[in-house]
Scaffold this motif. Structure first.
Motif, PDB file in Angstrom:
ATOM      1  N   LEU A   5       0.822  -0.812   0.115  1.00 26.34           N
ATOM      2  CA  LEU A   5      -0.099  -0.048   0.019  1.00 26.34           C
ATOM      3  C   LEU A   5       0.896   1.330  -0.277  1.00 26.34           C
ATOM      4  N   LEU A   6       1.101   2.521  -1.314  1.00 28.71           N
ATOM      5  CA  LEU A   6       1.319   3.157  -1.343  1.00 28.71           C
ATOM      6  C   LEU A   6       0.336   4.460  -1.134  1.00 28.71           C
ATOM      7  N   PRO A   7       0.783   5.671  -0.540  1.00 29.21           N
ATOM      8  CA  PRO A   7      -0.096   6.804  -0.311  1.00 29.21           C
ATOM      9  C   PRO A   7       0.120   7.908  -1.846  1.00 29.21           C
ATOM     10  N   ALA A   8      -0.572   9.080  -2.156  1.00 30.81           N
ATOM     11  CA  ALA A   8       0.068   9.023  -3.418  1.00 30.81           C
ATOM     12  C   ALA A   8       1.479   9.710  -3.895  1.00 30.81           C
ATOM     13  N   ARG A   9       1.799  10.186  -2.570  1.00 24.10           N
ATOM     14  CA  ARG A   9       3.475  10.421  -2.745  1.00 24.10           C
ATOM     15  C   ARG A   9       3.695  10.419  -1.704  1.00 24.10           C
ATOM     16  N   ASP A  10       5.131  10.792  -1.243  1.00 25.65           N
ATOM     17  CA  ASP A  10       5.462  11.202   0.074  1.00 25.65           C
ATOM     18  C   ASP A  10       6.315  10.065   0.968  1.00 25.65           C
ATOM     19  N   TYR A  11       6.234   8.611   0.416  1.00 21.02           N
ATOM     20  CA  TYR A  11       6.306   7.528   0.927  1.00 21.02           C
ATOM     21  C   TYR A  11       7.964   7.993   1.575  1.00 21.02           C
ATOM     22  N   ASP A  12       8.607   6.954   1.934  1.00 16.01           N
ATOM     23  CA  ASP A  12      10.125   6.464   3.092  1.00 16.01           C
ATOM     24  C   ASP A  12      11.024   5.298   0.949  1.00 16.01           C
ATOM     25  N   PRO A  13      11.128   5.660   0.693  1.00 13.41           N
ATOM     26  CA  PRO A  13      12.150   5.104  -0.262  1.00 13.41           C
ATOM     27  C   PRO A  13      12.758   3.922   0.211  1.00 13.41           C
ATOM     28  N   THR A  14      13.081   3.589   1.678  1.00 16.00           N
ATOM     29  CA  THR A  14      14.105   2.319   2.823  1.00 16.00           C
ATOM     30  C   THR A  14      13.227   1.593   3.113  1.00 16.00           C
ATOM     31  N   GLU A  15      11.748   1.788   3.369  1.00 10.15           N
ATOM     32  CA  GLU A  15      10.965   1.341   3.739  1.00 10.15           C
ATOM     33  C   GLU A  15      10.061   0.374   3.153  1.00 10.15           C
ATOM     34  N   LEU A  57      23.040  12.593   8.063  1.00  5.53           N
ATOM     35  CA  LEU A  57      22.395  12.065   9.290  1.00  5.53           C
ATOM     36  C   LEU A  57      20.499  11.238   9.183  1.00  5.53           C
ATOM     37  N   LEU A  58      20.075  12.308   8.239  1.00  2.34           N
ATOM     38  CA  LEU A  58      19.142  12.057   7.366  1.00  2.34           C
ATOM     39  C   LEU A  58      18.870  11.192   5.633  1.00  2.34           C
ATOM     40  N   MET A  59      19.319  11.144   5.366  1.00  2.00           N
ATOM     41  CA  MET A  59      19.103  11.420   4.396  1.00  2.00           C
ATOM     42  C   MET A  59      19.204   9.534   4.111  1.00  2.00           C
ATOM     43  N   THR A  60      18.168   8.922   2.564  1.00  2.00           N
ATOM     44  CA  THR A  60      18.086   7.946   2.781  1.00  2.00           C
ATOM     45  C   THR A  60      19.598   6.707   1.920  1.00  2.00           C
ATOM     46  N   ARG A  61      19.727   5.930   2.165  1.00  2.00           N
ATOM     47  CA  ARG A  61      21.522   5.378   2.190  1.00  2.00           C
ATOM     48  C   ARG A  61      21.363   5.333   0.684  1.00  2.00           C
ATOM     49  N   SER A  62      22.659   5.213   0.663  1.00  2.00           N
ATOM     50  CA  SER A  62      22.877   4.775  -1.129  1.00  2.00           C
ATOM     51  C   SER A  62      22.374   2.914  -1.053  1.00  2.00           C
ATOM     52  N   ASP A  63      22.475   1.925  -0.583  1.00  2.00           N
ATOM     53  CA  ASP A  63      22.069   0.816  -1.076  1.00  2.00           C
ATOM     54  C   ASP A  63      20.431   0.728  -0.810  1.00  2.00           C
ATOM     55  N   ALA A  64      19.611   1.445  -0.241  1.00  2.00           N
ATOM     56  CA  ALA A  64      18.436   1.883   0.147  1.00  2.00           C
ATOM     57  C   ALA A  64      17.840   2.476  -1.051  1.00  2.00           C
ATOM     58  N   LEU A  65      18.452   3.561  -1.950  1.00  2.00           N
ATOM     59  CA  LEU A  65      18.665   4.101  -2.877  1.00  2.00           C
ATOM     60  C   LEU A  65      18.719   3.692  -4.468  1.00  2.00           C
ATOM     61  N   ARG A  66      19.477   2.737  -4.938  1.00  2.00           N
ATOM     62  CA  ARG A  66      19.870   1.535  -5.611  1.00  2.00           C
ATOM     63  C   ARG A  66      17.819   1.006  -5.401  1.00  2.00           C
ATOM     64  N   ASP A  67      17.874   0.104  -4.602  1.00  2.00           N
ATOM     65  CA  ASP A  67      16.866  -0.757  -4.438  1.00  2.00           C
ATOM     66  C   ASP A  67      15.389  -0.083  -5.045  1.00  2.00           C
ATOM     67  N   TYR A  68      15.537   1.128  -4.343  1.00  2.00           N
ATOM     68  CA  TYR A  68      14.441   2.415  -4.912  1.00  2.00           C
ATOM     69  C   TYR A  68      14.486   2.723  -6.874  1.00  2.00           C
ATOM     70  N   ASP A  69      15.531   2.239  -7.066  1.00  2.00           N
ATOM     71  CA  ASP A  69      16.056   2.768  -8.805  1.00  2.00           C
ATOM     72  C   ASP A  69      15.065   1.464  -9.349  1.00  2.00           C
ATOM     73  N   ARG A  70      15.727   0.183  -8.384  1.00  2.00           N
ATOM     74  CA  ARG A  70      14.806  -1.284  -9.070  1.00  2.00           C
ATOM     75  C   ARG A  70      13.348  -1.480  -9.321  1.00  2.00           C
ATOM     76  N   THR A 210      22.247  -3.280   8.824  1.00  2.00           N
ATOM     77  CA  THR A 210      22.841  -3.375   7.067  1.00  2.00           C
ATOM     78  C   THR A 210      21.802  -4.834   7.130  1.00  2.00           C
ATOM     79  N   ALA A 211      22.123  -5.068   5.455  1.00  2.00           N
ATOM     80  CA  ALA A 211      22.105  -6.357   5.089  1.00  2.00           C
ATOM     81  C   ALA A 211      23.063  -7.710   5.822  1.00  2.00           C
ATOM     82  N   THR A 212      23.489  -7.112   5.872  1.00  2.00           N
ATOM     83  CA  THR A 212      25.020  -8.158   7.237  1.00  2.00           C
ATOM     84  C   THR A 212      25.260  -7.888   8.559  1.00  2.00           C
ATOM     85  N   ASN A 213      24.367  -7.165   7.950  1.00  2.00           N
ATOM     86  CA  ASN A 213      23.714  -6.891  10.165  1.00  2.00           C
ATOM     87  C   ASN A 213      22.586  -6.557  10.574  1.00  2.00           C
ATOM     88  N   LEU A 214      21.893  -7.527  10.489  1.00  2.00           N
ATOM     89  CA  LEU A 214      20.187  -7.394  11.245  1.00  2.00           C
ATOM     90  C   LEU A 214      19.865  -6.996  12.001  1.00  2.00           C
TER      91      LEU A 214
END
Length: 253
Positions: A5-15, A57-70, A210-214
């Protein structure tokens, strides 16, 4: 299919994207639903605008952004369902990402979205919510009992400490960007529970997993319901939810 379930916009890319990537990696079909069946993009500030000196501190991490792009390139992401077109019998589980910018209200305040989540939870399907997404879960009503579907569940969500800390760090420049509602998420979710002790805050000083430190992440698992607090918990949430879906799929066969 697992429905996001997504809103019209503004959700968190990592989540959204980290759980999506875990499910797709396990060969689990995923679909998306938005208020009107239109493509919904994540919060631009979290994707590329940033927070000036607070970005580390607050920006989305690069690995999550790669998943978001995919995720954005996925044909199912590009062809979402409208909430009103969701057919319960085709849904095998539901995921609700969070986010705090104003566009989130198009999902959080939708009784149709609340009902989709509530019916999935009450019929025993694996469901997950994180951060502000837990508000939707708390607002979903059990039609027979007339109260929240979380009433007898243990849960977490973005804590008041996390929410107010981010707000205090940014309010001079961004105003109420980090305050979706005057009441904190923790306060509203706790009020929906039978006992305030069912809200589990987790460690006072959260760490990003992280993916290696759950183990740095924190989740609360109550039967078919899984919850987490913030983007820093999402690798753990993704792995545990994937395993929960596979467990339920195995039991069904």
């Amino acid at each position: 299919m697992i429905l996001f379930l997504l809103p019209a916009r503004d959700y968190d890319p990592t989540e959204s994207a980290v759980p999506w990537a875990a499910l797709r990696g396990a060969g689990i079909p995923v679909r998306f639903a938005t208020p009107e069946g239109r493509v919904a993009l994540a919060d631009e500030r979290l994707v590329d605008q940033g927070f000036s000196i607070l970005s580390p501190l607050l920006m989305t991490r690069s690995d999550a952004l790669r998943d978001y792009d995919r995720m954005r390139e996925d044909p199912d992401f590009q062809s979402p369902l409208a909430y009103s077109d969701v057919v319960d019998s085709e849904v095998s589980g539901v995921v609700v990402p969070g986010g705090h910018a104003p566009g989130m209200k198009s999902m959080l305040e939708s009784t149709t979205a609340q009902d989709i989540f509530g019916r999935a939870l009450l019929t025993g399907k694996p469901v997950a919510a994180v951060c502000h997404g837990v508000l939707l879960a708390a607002r979903a009503k059990d039609p027979e009992a007339g109260r929240s579907v979380l009433y007898d569940r243990r849960t977490t969500a973005v804590t008041a400490t996390l929410e107010l800390s981010a707000w205090n760090l940014t309010r001079l420049r961004l105003g109420n960007y980090y305050r979706t509602y005057p009441q904190t998420v923790q306060a509203e979710v706790t009020a929906a529970l039978r006992d305030p002790r069912q809200f589990v805050r987790g460690p006072l000083f959260p760490q990003r997993d992280t993916a290696t430190n759950l183990n740095r992440g924190f989740t609360v698992h109550d039967r078919n319901y899984l919850s987490a607090r913030w983007p820093g918990d999402c690798h753990r949430l993704a792995a545990e939810y994937r395993d929960l879906v596979l467990e339920y799929r195995s039991a069904a066969h």
